[in-house]
Design a protein around this motif. Structure first.
Motif, PDB file in Angstrom:
ATOM      1  N   THR A  77       0.756  -1.262  -0.106  1.00  0.00           N
ATOM      2  CA  THR A  77      -0.104   0.053  -0.016  1.00  0.00           C
ATOM      3  C   THR A  77       0.831   1.403   0.049  1.00  0.00           C
ATOM      4  O   THR A  77       0.500   2.197  -0.573  1.00  0.00           O
TER       5      THR A  77
ATOM      6  N   TYR B 242       4.567  -0.903   3.939  1.00  0.00           N
ATOM      7  CA  TYR B 242       2.943  -1.230   4.326  1.00  0.00           C
ATOM      8  C   TYR B 242       2.370  -2.175   3.413  1.00  0.00           C
ATOM      9  O   TYR B 242       2.303  -1.715   2.362  1.00  0.00           O
TER      10      TYR B 242
ATOM     11  N   SER C   2      -0.839  -4.651   2.458  1.00  0.00           N
ATOM     12  CA  SER C   2      -2.450  -5.322   3.018  1.00  0.00           C
ATOM     13  C   SER C   2      -2.619  -6.819   2.517  1.00  0.00           C
ATOM     14  O   SER C   2      -1.967  -6.955   1.408  1.00  0.00           O
TER      15      SER C   2
ATOM     16  N   ASP D  94      -0.773  -3.122   7.062  1.00  0.00           N
ATOM     17  CA  ASP D  94      -1.568  -1.635   6.916  1.00  0.00           C
ATOM     18  C   ASP D  94      -2.957  -2.084   7.309  1.00  0.00           C
ATOM     19  O   ASP D  94      -3.566  -2.479   6.419  1.00  0.00           O
ATOM     20  N   ASP D  95      -3.147  -1.408   8.395  1.00  0.00           N
ATOM     21  CA  ASP D  95      -4.752  -1.578   8.777  1.00  0.00           C
ATOM     22  C   ASP D  95      -5.896  -0.500   8.239  1.00  0.00           C
ATOM     23  O   ASP D  95      -7.081  -0.401   8.895  1.00  0.00           O
ATOM     24  N   THR D  96      -5.566   0.216   7.598  1.00  0.00           N
ATOM     25  CA  THR D  96      -6.268   1.226   6.803  1.00  0.00           C
ATOM     26  C   THR D  96      -7.440   0.780   6.364  1.00  0.00           C
ATOM     27  O   THR D  96      -8.610   1.271   6.699  1.00  0.00           O
TER      28      THR D  96
ATOM     29  N   TYR E 299      -9.697  -0.287   8.987  1.00  0.00           N
ATOM     30  CA  TYR E 299     -10.342   1.014   9.450  1.00  0.00           C
ATOM     31  C   TYR E 299     -11.493   1.407   8.803  1.00  0.00           C
ATOM     32  O   TYR E 299     -12.739   1.670   9.402  1.00  0.00           O
TER      33      TYR E 299
END
Length: 118
Positions: free
Chosen positions: A35, A49, A51, A93-95, A98
């Motif tokens: 990401t 980062y 995913s 990457d926990d975007t 979220y």
């Protein structure tokens, strides 16, 4: 971030994505997407980062990528022309998690609003 560090970060992201896509045949990794890449100002370190689509494979995938970071760094050294390829570190990457959580909450609010209107 300087223009140079941004360019190096984008180059690392592009080339590492290609390495993961075309040259890595570890089925345990699952579906991995890079990401973003953050490179330190001195170009010594790069935080990559990622995913990971399969939630069950996130931990093992991250462990395997960090275990093989020397391999990825040497592959990058043959593909990009900079004096020293940065040390790589992989992070989840926990975007997307979220965003998914926010969408669920909004949907729940709308469902509650619709129930109250009836």
């Amino acid at each position: 971030m300087s223009v140079r560090t941004e360019k190096v970060a984008e180059l690392i992201k592009k080339e590492l994505s290609m390495i993961l896509l075309r040259e890595t045949n570890d089925p345990a990794l699952g579906f991995v997407t890079i990401t973003s890449v953050k490179v330190s100002g001195d170009l010594q370190n790069a935080k990559v980062y990622i995913s990971i689509f399969d939630q069950d494979k996130r931990k093992i995938t991250l462990e395997r990528l960090n275990h093989a970071k020397g391999h990825f760094r040497s592959k990058l050294a043959g593909r990009i022309k900079i004096r020293r390829v940065p040390e790589l570190s992989f992070f989840y990457d926990d975007t997307l998690d979220y965003v998914d959580n926010i969408n669920r909450l909004i949907k729940k609010i709308h469902e509650n609003d619709n129930k109250e209107d009836n």
